[in-house]
Design an enzyme around this catalytic site. Sequence first.
Site, PDB file in Angstrom:
ATOM      1  N   HIS A  14       0.853  -1.198   0.000  1.00 11.55           N
ATOM      2  CA  HIS A  14       0.000   0.000   0.000  1.00 11.55           C
ATOM      3  C   HIS A  14       0.888   1.247   0.000  1.00 11.55           C
ATOM      4  O   HIS A  14       2.105   1.156   0.061  1.00 11.55           O
ATOM      5  CB  HIS A  14      -0.972  -0.002   1.200  1.00 11.55           C
ATOM      6  CG  HIS A  14      -0.411   0.512   2.477  1.00 11.55           C
ATOM      7  ND1 HIS A  14      -1.137   1.325   3.326  1.00 11.55           N
ATOM      8  CD2 HIS A  14       0.806   0.342   3.057  1.00 11.55           C
ATOM      9  CE1 HIS A  14      -0.403   1.612   4.376  1.00 11.55           C
ATOM     10  NE2 HIS A  14       0.765   1.037   4.248  1.00 11.55           N
ATOM     11  N   CYS A  33       5.854   6.771   4.184  1.00 16.14           N
ATOM     12  CA  CYS A  33       4.688   5.935   3.844  1.00 16.14           C
ATOM     13  C   CYS A  33       4.040   6.359   2.533  1.00 16.14           C
ATOM     14  O   CYS A  33       3.168   5.645   2.014  1.00 16.14           O
ATOM     15  CB  CYS A  33       3.645   5.985   4.956  1.00 16.14           C
ATOM     16  SG  CYS A  33       4.289   5.395   6.534  1.00 16.14           S
ATOM     17  N   HIS A  39       5.081   0.407  -0.481  1.00 16.96           N
ATOM     18  CA  HIS A  39       5.804  -0.423   0.476  1.00 16.96           C
ATOM     19  C   HIS A  39       4.765  -1.446   0.957  1.00 16.96           C
ATOM     20  O   HIS A  39       3.684  -1.522   0.379  1.00 16.96           O
ATOM     21  CB  HIS A  39       6.399   0.409   1.625  1.00 16.96           C
ATOM     22  CG  HIS A  39       5.392   1.038   2.514  1.00 16.96           C
ATOM     23  ND1 HIS A  39       4.666   2.151   2.145  1.00 16.96           N
ATOM     24  CD2 HIS A  39       4.924   0.692   3.750  1.00 16.96           C
ATOM     25  CE1 HIS A  39       3.829   2.479   3.120  1.00 16.96           C
ATOM     26  NE2 HIS A  39       3.958   1.610   4.093  1.00 16.96           N
ATOM     27  N   HIS A  41       3.397  -4.677   4.152  1.00 11.54           N
ATOM     28  CA  HIS A  41       3.389  -5.173   5.530  1.00 11.54           C
ATOM     29  C   HIS A  41       2.916  -6.620   5.592  1.00 11.54           C
ATOM     30  O   HIS A  41       2.170  -7.078   4.742  1.00 11.54           O
ATOM     31  CB  HIS A  41       2.442  -4.336   6.406  1.00 11.54           C
ATOM     32  CG  HIS A  41       2.805  -2.890   6.485  1.00 11.54           C
ATOM     33  ND1 HIS A  41       3.886  -2.438   7.202  1.00 11.54           N
ATOM     34  CD2 HIS A  41       2.241  -1.776   5.946  1.00 11.54           C
ATOM     35  CE1 HIS A  41       3.960  -1.119   7.099  1.00 11.54           C
ATOM     36  NE2 HIS A  41       2.988  -0.686   6.329  1.00 11.54           N
ATOM     37  N   ASP A  79      -4.993 -10.620   0.625  1.00  7.93           N
ATOM     38  CA  ASP A  79      -3.692 -11.273   0.768  1.00  7.93           C
ATOM     39  C   ASP A  79      -2.913 -11.246  -0.548  1.00  7.93           C
ATOM     40  O   ASP A  79      -3.449 -11.604  -1.604  1.00  7.93           O
ATOM     41  CB  ASP A  79      -3.873 -12.720   1.232  1.00  7.93           C
ATOM     42  CG  ASP A  79      -2.538 -13.359   1.577  1.00  7.93           C
ATOM     43  OD1 ASP A  79      -1.632 -12.647   2.053  1.00  7.93           O
ATOM     44  OD2 ASP A  79      -2.394 -14.575   1.349  1.00  7.93           O
ATOM     45  N   HIS A  80      -1.662 -10.841  -0.457  1.00  9.90           N
ATOM     46  CA  HIS A  80      -0.796 -10.710  -1.643  1.00  9.90           C
ATOM     47  C   HIS A  80      -1.414  -9.764  -2.676  1.00  9.90           C
ATOM     48  O   HIS A  80      -1.301  -9.981  -3.873  1.00  9.90           O
ATOM     49  CB  HIS A  80      -0.461 -12.077  -2.254  1.00  9.90           C
ATOM     50  CG  HIS A  80       0.572 -12.824  -1.448  1.00  9.90           C
ATOM     51  ND1 HIS A  80       0.240 -13.558  -0.345  1.00  9.90           N
ATOM     52  CD2 HIS A  80       1.921 -12.914  -1.560  1.00  9.90           C
ATOM     53  CE1 HIS A  80       1.347 -14.089   0.175  1.00  9.90           C
ATOM     54  NE2 HIS A  80       2.377 -13.714  -0.536  1.00  9.90           N
ATOM     55  N   GLU A 127      -0.522  -3.304  11.783  1.00 12.74           N
ATOM     56  CA  GLU A 127       0.215  -2.983  10.563  1.00 12.74           C
ATOM     57  C   GLU A 127       1.663  -3.453  10.721  1.00 12.74           C
ATOM     58  O   GLU A 127       2.282  -3.959   9.792  1.00 12.74           O
ATOM     59  CB  GLU A 127       0.167  -1.476  10.321  1.00 12.74           C
ATOM     60  CG  GLU A 127       0.672  -1.060   8.970  1.00 12.74           C
ATOM     61  CD  GLU A 127       0.680   0.449   8.820  1.00 12.74           C
ATOM     62  OE1 GLU A 127      -0.050   0.940   7.946  1.00 12.74           O
ATOM     63  OE2 GLU A 127       1.410   1.142   9.555  1.00 12.74           O
TER      64      GLU A 127
END
Lengths: 139, 139, 139, 139, 139, 139
Positions: A14, A33, A39, A41, A79-80, A127
């Site tokens: 994100h 950010c 980037h 998480h 996810d992913h 996060e």
Amino acid sequence: MIYISRKEHFNAAHKLYNPSWSEERNKEEFGVCSNENWHGHNYEIIVTVKGLVNKESGMIINLKTLSDIIKEEILDKVDHKNLNIDVPFLKGIITTTENVTIKFWEVLESRLKEENICELHRIRLYETPRNFIDYYGEK
Amino acid sequence: MIYISRKEHFNAAHKLYNPSWSEERNKEEFGVCSNENWHGHNYEIIVTVKGLVNKESGMIINLKTLSDIIKEEILDKVDHKNLNIDVPFLKGIITTTENVTIKFWEVLESRLKEENICELHRIRLYETPRNFIDYYGEK
Amino acid sequence: MIYISRKEHFNAAHKLYNPSWSEERNKEEFGVCSNENWHGHNYEIIVTVKGLVNKESGMIINLKTLSDIIKEEILDKVDHKNLNIDVPFLKGIITTTENVTIKFWEVLESRLKEENICELHRIRLYETPRNFIDYYGEK
Amino acid sequence: MIYISRKEHFNAAHKLYNPSWSEERNKEEFGVCSNENWHGHNYEIIVTVKGLVNKESGMIINLKTLSDIIKEEILDKVDHKNLNIDVPFLKGIITTTENVTIKFWEVLESRLKEENICELHRIRLYETPRNFIDYYGEK
Amino acid sequence: MIYISRKEHFNAAHKLYNPSWSEERNKEEFGVCSNENWHGHNYEIIVTVKGLVNKESGMIINLKTLSDIIKEEILDKVDHKNLNIDVPFLKGIITTTENVTIKFWEVLESRLKEENICELHRIRLYETPRNFIDYYGEK
Amino acid sequence: MIYISRKEHFNAAHKLYNPSWSEERNKEEFGVCSNENWHGHNYEIIVTVKGLVNKESGMIINLKTLSDIIKEEILDKVDHKNLNIDVPFLKGIITTTENVTIKFWEVLESRLKEENICELHRIRLYETPRNFIDYYGEK
């Protein structure tokens, strides 16, 4: 009344970016950010539901059922993935942990109401191991 | 001979993608990790160096020094970045944990040789709490 | 209303000792924690604040701001210090986790009121991974 | 009012099984958890009590006292035991985490009332790091 | 040469008991672990394999493949099972973490040799977070 | 040959200080760790021993025995103590994690040789979750 929690995880990309702001203000407010190339998480989500213990099964809700619901409504969609681009129900929001948690609440609460087994109590979203949000559906 | 380790972390986006392969083969080999819009991780890196204990200081290397070196050589370049796009020393590689760890080794070993205080022993890189790579510089 | 938490850590020495008690009573009540030459801990503090999500930023409070406030008001004063001797705002108390947490609350709540961004909700202080205090400012 | 928590652990065997159901229904509802030859867990229990800070000691309750009470009332009876067979106060229940937590509450609350030092606030019981129950004595 | 590790978990019941010993000697040697009605654990297994990085994929072995192999050879056979009764390849051994780890090695090494992708380096098995075994196949 | 590890913890105060140096040099080299009024840590120690599996017991060493030895030789002497003042076998050293680990090795190796059951392989000492030392007795 008793509370059961299930912890799951997903990995996503994100960035924090408000398109109505200048580049400078985005950088000032969101710092690293806001990196334009993203980037990401390893998010951890803890979903807590509450209800009465069923006398026959000894359970509020079968954890397999709860886990399947989280998977279908949340994990399969995030996810992913890239939270800013790939997730229909997150479209148009700034993907702060606050906003993402509130959207997860809306999606899960709606599904649990359909199932009519138990009530959503809290969503906690990490996060990072040091930053997390708690949301109880308060408006 | 004694070993000291320092654990640090960074958040980054990446995808697994071999540009010389078809989309199908990328998907087949890398699965959800090849999502074109990226995903990401909270990486954890543990750097282990070895050396003799300095009689006067009681230390192999001042951990502040080691931590600063990791920050300058690695974290400042990868934290809140896209590993496929933003990091000069990762250009052209497939950003598997294996390849990223080997590149981190090259960068850190070169710097520690300049500093001439202690020897790099191992880099451990966690992509998630359940997947990690260990590299000892073996070729 | 939504809750955001930030986890930080510090290392400090202390001992439990009531100067108005005899040595025997101190030993009896506090056991090994009263060792005259001190002992110490890797404390972990989780600060939770609550507020409304700002529509423009998507945040309650910028976590960088919250983290800076915790650093200035707490960590800079207690990290690598002796809680019984070195910390002005802890002077004169028995440094149990209970008392230390209440003092942290007073210091942080006062600062957050000045900043006027969000409200302090809870301070959780871990003395060890197995012992921790929660304080919500209740009197 | 302040809250203090103590975390303990125990290892036990159990199975989920309702003797008034058929084998098929047990398997359907409880899945692998109904394996007739048992399975087991490293349980973690966090007991939270609340009270006022004693001015002289700086404590709600001496953690040594709280830890001893948990040991006597819970751990000595369940650690390295079979929850379905070996524990008198769990007899006749389906040993879901929900039911076990409620029974732990009854045992601990009764003892803490005798001691008359502080009030039981919550019992959290982890069956695995990803599944846990919170009970506050609500009926 | 580089090392990749995958962490998995399973829940199982067991007891430590040597049938050729008297009850007294079993109790003396194995203590509470010999409880006739079993106890159990949330085991964690970390499987480490070593190999060269494939130039095209950037990987030693696809972690999905490794994870599937661990699931088929180990987890499907031991998860939610009784290690003393339900697992053919553990029959006749005392189910200490030592012995279980050695049996896991035999099963996994044999399978990885068939696959002919990479070499098994180490199996680490946690019985609890504080007790664990490492085995490298040394005889 | 197989390796078994036991993790224990203790809480202690210390400071890093070389009495043959000036105050300035101590501050320069050791920074906040040289605070004259001490600081402290929740240390974690992992002791690894190696040996052959005893055919009758299925164990290298009874973990209860290993745990008792660590308690007698290490924990009883350092827990809730000041490492610079209270521990005879640490007298005269700078209490860096390096030096403390080497002293722990000497004490434990000597005792394990007396017991003649198994061989000490490694001592890992965590000063914090991010800083740790490994020592294998190499000179």
